[in-house]
Design a protein around this motif. Sequence first.
Motif, PDB file in Angstrom:
ATOM      1  N   HIS A 124       0.846  -1.196   0.000  1.00 15.74           N
ATOM      2  CA  HIS A 124       0.000   0.000   0.000  1.00 15.74           C
ATOM      3  C   HIS A 124       0.881   1.245   0.000  1.00 15.74           C
ATOM      4  CE1 HIS A 124      -2.943   2.984   1.181  1.00 15.74           C
ATOM      5  NE2 HIS A 124      -3.870   2.142   0.801  1.00 15.74           N
ATOM      6  N   LEU A 125       1.902   1.245   0.853  1.00 15.67           N
ATOM      7  CA  LEU A 125       2.835   2.367   0.886  1.00 15.67           C
ATOM      8  C   LEU A 125       3.569   2.499  -0.445  1.00 15.67           C
ATOM      9  CD1 LEU A 125       4.545   4.604   2.252  1.00 15.67           C
ATOM     10  CD2 LEU A 125       6.073   2.756   3.025  1.00 15.67           C
ATOM     11  N   LEU A 126       4.156   1.404  -0.914  1.00 16.40           N
ATOM     12  CA  LEU A 126       4.941   1.450  -2.158  1.00 16.40           C
ATOM     13  C   LEU A 126       4.089   1.891  -3.345  1.00 16.40           C
ATOM     14  CD1 LEU A 126       7.069  -1.802  -1.789  1.00 16.40           C
ATOM     15  CD2 LEU A 126       7.826   0.564  -1.410  1.00 16.40           C
ATOM     16  N   GLY A 127       2.860   1.410  -3.410  1.00 18.37           N
ATOM     17  CA  GLY A 127       1.982   1.758  -4.521  1.00 18.37           C
ATOM     18  C   GLY A 127       1.548   3.205  -4.525  1.00 18.37           C
ATOM     19  N   SER A 128       1.604   3.855  -3.379  1.00 15.28           N
ATOM     20  CA  SER A 128       1.176   5.249  -3.313  1.00 15.28           C
ATOM     21  C   SER A 128       2.334   6.238  -3.488  1.00 15.28           C
ATOM     22  CB  SER A 128       0.441   5.517  -1.996  1.00 15.28           C
ATOM     23  OG  SER A 128       1.283   5.290  -0.893  1.00 15.28           O
ATOM     24  N   LEU A 129       3.567   5.757  -3.476  1.00 12.06           N
ATOM     25  CA  LEU A 129       4.715   6.647  -3.703  1.00 12.06           C
ATOM     26  C   LEU A 129       4.724   7.107  -5.154  1.00 12.06           C
ATOM     27  CD1 LEU A 129       7.459   4.643  -1.791  1.00 12.06           C
ATOM     28  CD2 LEU A 129       6.590   6.916  -1.163  1.00 12.06           C
ATOM     29  N   PRO A 130       4.999   8.381  -5.391  1.00 14.17           N
ATOM     30  CA  PRO A 130       5.059   8.870  -6.774  1.00 14.17           C
ATOM     31  C   PRO A 130       6.076   8.079  -7.603  1.00 14.17           C
ATOM     32  CG  PRO A 130       5.059  10.709  -5.238  1.00 14.17           C
ATOM     33  CD  PRO A 130       5.228   9.462  -4.415  1.00 14.17           C
ATOM     34  N   TYR A 155       0.005   4.996   4.963  1.00 14.51           N
ATOM     35  CA  TYR A 155      -0.627   6.226   4.479  1.00 14.51           C
ATOM     36  C   TYR A 155       0.296   7.440   4.584  1.00 14.51           C
ATOM     37  CZ  TYR A 155      -4.812   3.343   4.636  1.00 14.51           C
ATOM     38  OH  TYR A 155      -5.725   2.347   4.430  1.00 14.51           O
ATOM     39  N   ALA A 156       1.596   7.224   4.573  1.00 18.04           N
ATOM     40  CA  ALA A 156       2.574   8.281   4.847  1.00 18.04           C
ATOM     41  C   ALA A 156       2.829   9.239   3.684  1.00 18.04           C
ATOM     42  CB  ALA A 156       3.895   7.654   5.270  1.00 18.04           C
ATOM     43  N   VAL A 157       2.450   8.898   2.465  1.00 18.16           N
ATOM     44  CA  VAL A 157       2.865   9.696   1.306  1.00 18.16           C
ATOM     45  C   VAL A 157       2.445  11.164   1.367  1.00 18.16           C
ATOM     46  CG1 VAL A 157       2.672   9.935  -1.204  1.00 18.16           C
ATOM     47  CG2 VAL A 157       3.227   7.722  -0.192  1.00 18.16           C
ATOM     48  N   PRO A 158       1.209  11.514   1.758  1.00 14.64           N
ATOM     49  CA  PRO A 158       0.903  12.949   1.853  1.00 14.64           C
ATOM     50  C   PRO A 158       1.845  13.676   2.826  1.00 14.64           C
ATOM     51  CG  PRO A 158      -1.116  11.666   1.895  1.00 14.64           C
ATOM     52  CD  PRO A 158       0.027  10.686   2.010  1.00 14.64           C
ATOM     53  N   GLY A 159       2.202  13.003   3.912  1.00 13.02           N
ATOM     54  CA  GLY A 159       3.146  13.593   4.859  1.00 13.02           C
ATOM     55  C   GLY A 159       4.522  13.772   4.252  1.00 13.02           C
ATOM     56  N   ILE A 207       2.535  16.435  11.134  1.00 14.01           N
ATOM     57  CA  ILE A 207       1.973  15.450  10.206  1.00 14.01           C
ATOM     58  C   ILE A 207       1.071  14.580  11.072  1.00 14.01           C
ATOM     59  CG2 ILE A 207       2.446  13.563   8.600  1.00 14.01           C
ATOM     60  CD1 ILE A 207       3.608  16.221   7.607  1.00 14.01           C
ATOM     61  N   THR A 208      -0.224  14.731  10.923  1.00 12.00           N
ATOM     62  CA  THR A 208      -1.136  14.112  11.879  1.00 12.00           C
ATOM     63  C   THR A 208      -2.115  13.161  11.200  1.00 12.00           C
ATOM     64  OG1 THR A 208      -2.602  16.021  11.703  1.00 12.00           O
ATOM     65  CG2 THR A 208      -0.944  16.083  13.458  1.00 12.00           C
ATOM     66  N   GLY A 209      -2.920  12.519  12.025  1.00 11.58           N
ATOM     67  CA  GLY A 209      -3.922  11.581  11.530  1.00 11.58           C
ATOM     68  C   GLY A 209      -3.277  10.318  10.987  1.00 11.58           C
ATOM     69  N   VAL A 210      -3.979   9.643  10.078  1.00 14.44           N
ATOM     70  CA  VAL A 210      -3.488   8.362   9.562  1.00 14.44           C
ATOM     71  C   VAL A 210      -2.155   8.511   8.834  1.00 14.44           C
ATOM     72  CG1 VAL A 210      -5.774   7.302   9.399  1.00 14.44           C
ATOM     73  CG2 VAL A 210      -4.804   8.448   7.403  1.00 14.44           C
ATOM     74  N   THR A 211      -1.862   9.690   8.339  1.00 18.93           N
ATOM     75  CA  THR A 211      -0.611   9.925   7.614  1.00 18.93           C
ATOM     76  C   THR A 211       0.604   9.649   8.492  1.00 18.93           C
ATOM     77  OG1 THR A 211      -1.703  11.558   6.247  1.00 18.93           O
ATOM     78  CG2 THR A 211       0.672  11.664   6.307  1.00 18.93           C
ATOM     79  N   SER A 212       0.487   9.873   9.789  1.00 17.27           N
ATOM     80  CA  SER A 212       1.629   9.706  10.687  1.00 17.27           C
ATOM     81  C   SER A 212       1.611   8.387  11.445  1.00 17.27           C
ATOM     82  CB  SER A 212       1.669  10.853  11.702  1.00 17.27           C
ATOM     83  OG  SER A 212       0.570  10.772  12.591  1.00 17.27           O
ATOM     84  N   ARG A 213       0.629   7.548  11.178  1.00 19.79           N
ATOM     85  CA  ARG A 213       0.472   6.327  11.984  1.00 19.79           C
ATOM     86  C   ARG A 213       1.153   5.132  11.356  1.00 19.79           C
ATOM     87  NH1 ARG A 213      -5.473   6.105  13.009  1.00 19.79           N
ATOM     88  NH2 ARG A 213      -4.994   4.082  13.895  1.00 19.79           N
ATOM     89  N   ASP A 214       1.684   4.283  12.242  1.00 22.22           N
ATOM     90  CA  ASP A 214       2.313   3.048  11.804  1.00 22.22           C
ATOM     91  C   ASP A 214       1.544   1.860  12.377  1.00 22.22           C
ATOM     92  OD1 ASP A 214       3.048   3.196  14.473  1.00 22.22           O
ATOM     93  OD2 ASP A 214       5.177   2.955  14.112  1.00 22.22           O
ATOM     94  N   VAL A 215       1.945   0.680  11.937  1.00 25.44           N
ATOM     95  CA  VAL A 215       1.290  -0.551  12.357  1.00 25.44           C
ATOM     96  C   VAL A 215       2.266  -1.302  13.258  1.00 25.44           C
ATOM     97  CG1 VAL A 215       0.338  -2.761  11.589  1.00 25.44           C
ATOM     98  CG2 VAL A 215      -0.066  -0.692  10.236  1.00 25.44           C
ATOM     99  N   ASP A 216       1.991  -1.279  14.555  1.00 24.04           N
ATOM    100  CA  ASP A 216       2.803  -2.051  15.493  1.00 24.04           C
ATOM    101  C   ASP A 216       2.057  -3.262  16.030  1.00 24.04           C
ATOM    102  OD1 ASP A 216       5.124  -0.485  15.385  1.00 24.04           O
ATOM    103  OD2 ASP A 216       4.311   0.931  16.844  1.00 24.04           O
ATOM    104  N   THR A 217       0.731  -3.166  16.094  1.00 24.66           N
ATOM    105  CA  THR A 217      -0.090  -4.231  16.669  1.00 24.66           C
ATOM    106  C   THR A 217      -1.247  -4.541  15.718  1.00 24.66           C
ATOM    107  OG1 THR A 217      -1.609  -2.711  17.789  1.00 24.66           O
ATOM    108  CG2 THR A 217       0.401  -3.344  19.006  1.00 24.66           C
TER     109      THR A 217
END
Length: 184
Positions: free
Chosen positions: A35-41, A96-100, A165-175
Amino acid sequence: MTHPLTVVVLAGGESRRFGSDKLAAPLAGTTVLDHLLGSLPQEWAVIAVGEQRPTPRPLTWTREYPPGGGPLAGIAAGLALVTTDLTAVVAGDMPYAVPGLRTLVDALAAAGPDTAAAVAVDDEGHTNPLLAVYRTTAARDLVPQPAHGIPAKTLLALPHLEVQITGVTSRDVDTPEDLQSLQP
């Protein structure tokens, strides 16, 4: 505005809190990493640091040596291959980091040459060196060799801007609960 940039994606780690490979966990019809890789320009070169795996876009794989050296060792391995003036760093578990990253690129470009980095500050006020854009030469010069076991926050010694950089853009998956909260 477009700036020549390479993205170093940290795709290693043990996923201890998640309980299985969190980068391969399903998210929005793909995986967390894809998901991350596919959203990178497409114009941004990508270097992934970790054990090689199939991905939906062309990229270069590398690995810190010895493996398991932590995020700063991964960043050092990625920086060794970067040929652009700017390097974005993002953890592979931040789908969801790309906008950030775009915001950080623009902030660093506007800051001028004396500012070596633009670093995300999340909803809780934590500065995250794993969601940041660095001037490549400055980051290379600061990262110790070897970087094994040294905290990634070492990069915060660079003159940097802190950018909200807030909301889902700054969140990671730890659990698994983190992943569930990011599902569409």
